[in-house]
Design an enzyme around this catalytic site. Structure first.
Site, mmCIF file in Angstrom:
data_model
loop_
_atom_site.group_PDB
_atom_site.id
_atom_site.type_symbol
_atom_site.label_atom_id
_atom_site.label_comp_id
_atom_site.label_asym_id
_atom_site.label_seq_id
_atom_site.Cartn_x
_atom_site.Cartn_y
_atom_site.Cartn_z
ATOM 1 N N ASN A 11 3.753 8.727 -4.821
ATOM 2 C CA ASN A 11 2.818 8.988 -3.728
ATOM 3 C C ASN A 11 3.350 8.282 -2.485
ATOM 4 O OD1 ASN A 11 0.710 9.186 -1.954
ATOM 5 N ND2 ASN A 11 -0.754 8.007 -3.189
ATOM 6 N N TRP A 12 3.937 9.061 -1.592
ATOM 7 C CA TRP A 12 4.581 8.463 -0.411
ATOM 8 C C TRP A 12 3.555 7.996 0.615
ATOM 9 C CZ3 TRP A 12 9.334 11.981 1.096
ATOM 10 C CH2 TRP A 12 10.173 12.127 -0.031
ATOM 11 N N LYS A 13 2.302 8.386 0.447
ATOM 12 C CA LYS A 13 1.248 8.042 1.416
ATOM 13 C C LYS A 13 1.691 8.465 2.828
ATOM 14 C CE LYS A 13 -0.313 4.597 -1.825
ATOM 15 N NZ LYS A 13 -0.991 3.343 -2.101
ATOM 16 N N HIS A 96 -7.988 9.715 -4.705
ATOM 17 C CA HIS A 96 -7.253 8.456 -4.541
ATOM 18 C C HIS A 96 -8.168 7.415 -3.918
ATOM 19 C CE1 HIS A 96 -4.372 5.490 -3.235
ATOM 20 N NE2 HIS A 96 -3.539 6.018 -4.122
ATOM 21 N N GLU A 98 -7.731 5.289 -1.720
ATOM 22 C CA GLU A 98 -7.687 5.212 -0.245
ATOM 23 C C GLU A 98 -8.551 6.302 0.374
ATOM 24 O OE1 GLU A 98 -3.428 5.073 -0.001
ATOM 25 O OE2 GLU A 98 -3.510 3.083 -0.913
ATOM 26 N N GLU A 167 -5.919 3.836 -11.519
ATOM 27 C CA GLU A 167 -5.355 2.958 -10.491
ATOM 28 C C GLU A 167 -6.409 1.935 -10.082
ATOM 29 O OE1 GLU A 167 -1.919 4.896 -8.234
ATOM 30 O OE2 GLU A 167 -3.726 5.639 -7.284
ATOM 31 N N GLY A 173 -1.004 -1.694 -3.810
ATOM 32 C CA GLY A 173 -0.367 -2.254 -2.619
ATOM 33 C C GLY A 173 -0.513 -3.761 -2.488
ATOM 34 N N SER A 213 1.006 -1.169 -7.844
ATOM 35 C CA SER A 213 2.115 -2.113 -7.766
ATOM 36 C C SER A 213 3.134 -1.944 -8.900
ATOM 37 C CB SER A 213 1.595 -3.558 -7.706
ATOM 38 O OG SER A 213 0.792 -3.737 -6.547
ATOM 39 N N GLY A 234 3.367 4.017 -5.649
ATOM 40 C CA GLY A 234 3.241 4.062 -4.197
ATOM 41 C C GLY A 234 4.500 3.512 -3.541
HETATM 42 P P1 13P Z 1 1.445 0.915 -4.847
HETATM 43 O O1 13P Z 1 2.429 1.308 -5.942
HETATM 44 O O2 13P Z 1 2.073 0.754 -3.514
HETATM 45 O O3 13P Z 1 0.597 -0.239 -5.294
HETATM 46 O O4 13P Z 1 0.448 2.169 -4.693
HETATM 47 C C1 13P Z 1 -0.117 2.727 -5.825
HETATM 48 C C2 13P Z 1 -0.815 3.975 -5.442
HETATM 49 O O5 13P Z 1 -1.810 3.950 -4.741
HETATM 50 C C3 13P Z 1 -0.245 5.249 -5.888
HETATM 51 O O6 13P Z 1 -1.116 6.307 -5.660
#
Ligand code: 13P
Length: 256
Positions: A11-13, A96, A98, A167, A173, A213, A234
């Site tokens: 997930n590149w966000k 998600h 977020e 998650e 993150g 993470s 992420g």
């Molecule tokens: P991180 O791997 O940066 O913690 O993010 C996880 C995530 O939200 C994947 O969708």
């Protein structure tokens, strides 16, 4: 053919401009095109999906969207419909944390999105997870059950090989990864809830991923757990070498 093909999704966000995004897709296509036994899914930002689709023509790597709106078309400024994504992506991340916590996406919204994605023949990657306070209050399984049941509202069956990503919000993150035992416990509960709501066959083929993470250093012990069928990555998915190492580690842990 194993019961559940493991999945590694990146997930590149909201990261990377067009040229670096094209470079990363190309690098991963070249590095991972020969990897067997793991489904690799790249989820770049929406404006780069068409580029990625073209670059991945003929490659076994899959493409996913990070977001979708349930209406097919109309006056919904800024939104992208499932109908627009169909034919470009095979997967769509839904729910998600977020989206839930920063953009106020509600449980009932996840149900509408899930149905829209399924109706157009794509695979939802349904993301669920508890906040730190909820874990500390012993509410983790209650929260996961509520999020799952709400997203499946009105659904008669879940397609085989569906994807659910556990998650924990406190691990996203933050560099704080759930221990393999914590992640295994939550993922086993998720599978049990799938069985309770649908049936044993659906639960057995459903892929439950861990996210939060994940790095090339910690993925092997997580993927070694029996109910963890892969990872949603992420930050580490933005680095071609790290993401490639994660895919290989999952393949090795699952005996692919
Ligand atoms: P991180 O791997 O940066 O913690 O993010 C996880 C995530 O939200 C994947 O969708």
């Amino acid at each position: 053919m194993p019961l559940r093909t493991p999945v590694v999704a990146g997930n590149w966000k909201m990261h990377l401009g067009r040229a670096p995004a094209r470079d990363l897709v190309t690098a991963l296509r070249d590095a991972l095109g020969g990897l067997r036994g793991v489904e690799v899914v790249l989820c770049p930002p929406a404006p780069w999906l068409a580029d990625a689709h073209d670059l991945l023509a003929g490659s076994p790597l899959h493409l996913g969207a990070q977001h979708v709106y349930w209406e097919p078309h109309g006056a919904f400024t800024g939104e992208v419909s499932a109908a627009m994504l169909a034919g470009i992506v095979q997967y769509v991340i839904i729910g998600h944390s977020e989206r839930r916590h920063r953009f106020g996406e509600r449980d009932e919204d996840t149900a509408r999105k899930l149905r829209a994605v399924l109706e157009l023949g794509m695979q939802p990657m349904l993301a669920i997870g508890e906040l730190r306070e909820q874990r500390e209050a012993g509410e983790t399984v209650t929260v996961l059950r509520r999020q799952l049941l709400a997203a499946w509202e009105g659904l008669e069956r879940l397609p085989a090989r569906s994807i659910i990503a556990y998650e924990p919000v406190w691990a996203i993150g933050t560099g704080l990864t759930a221990t393999p035992a914590m992640a295994q416990d939550a993922c086993a509960h998720v599978r049990a809830i799938v069985e309770e709501r649908f049936d044993a066959a659906t639960a057995e083929t459903c892929r439950v991923l861990y996210g939060g993470s994940v790095t090339a250093d910690n993925v092997a012990t997580l993927a070694a757990e029996p109910d963890i069928d892969g990872v949603l990555v992420g930050g580490a998915s933005l680095d071609a070498a790290a993401f490639t190492a994660i895919c290989h580690a999952v393949a090795a842990a699952k005996g692919a």
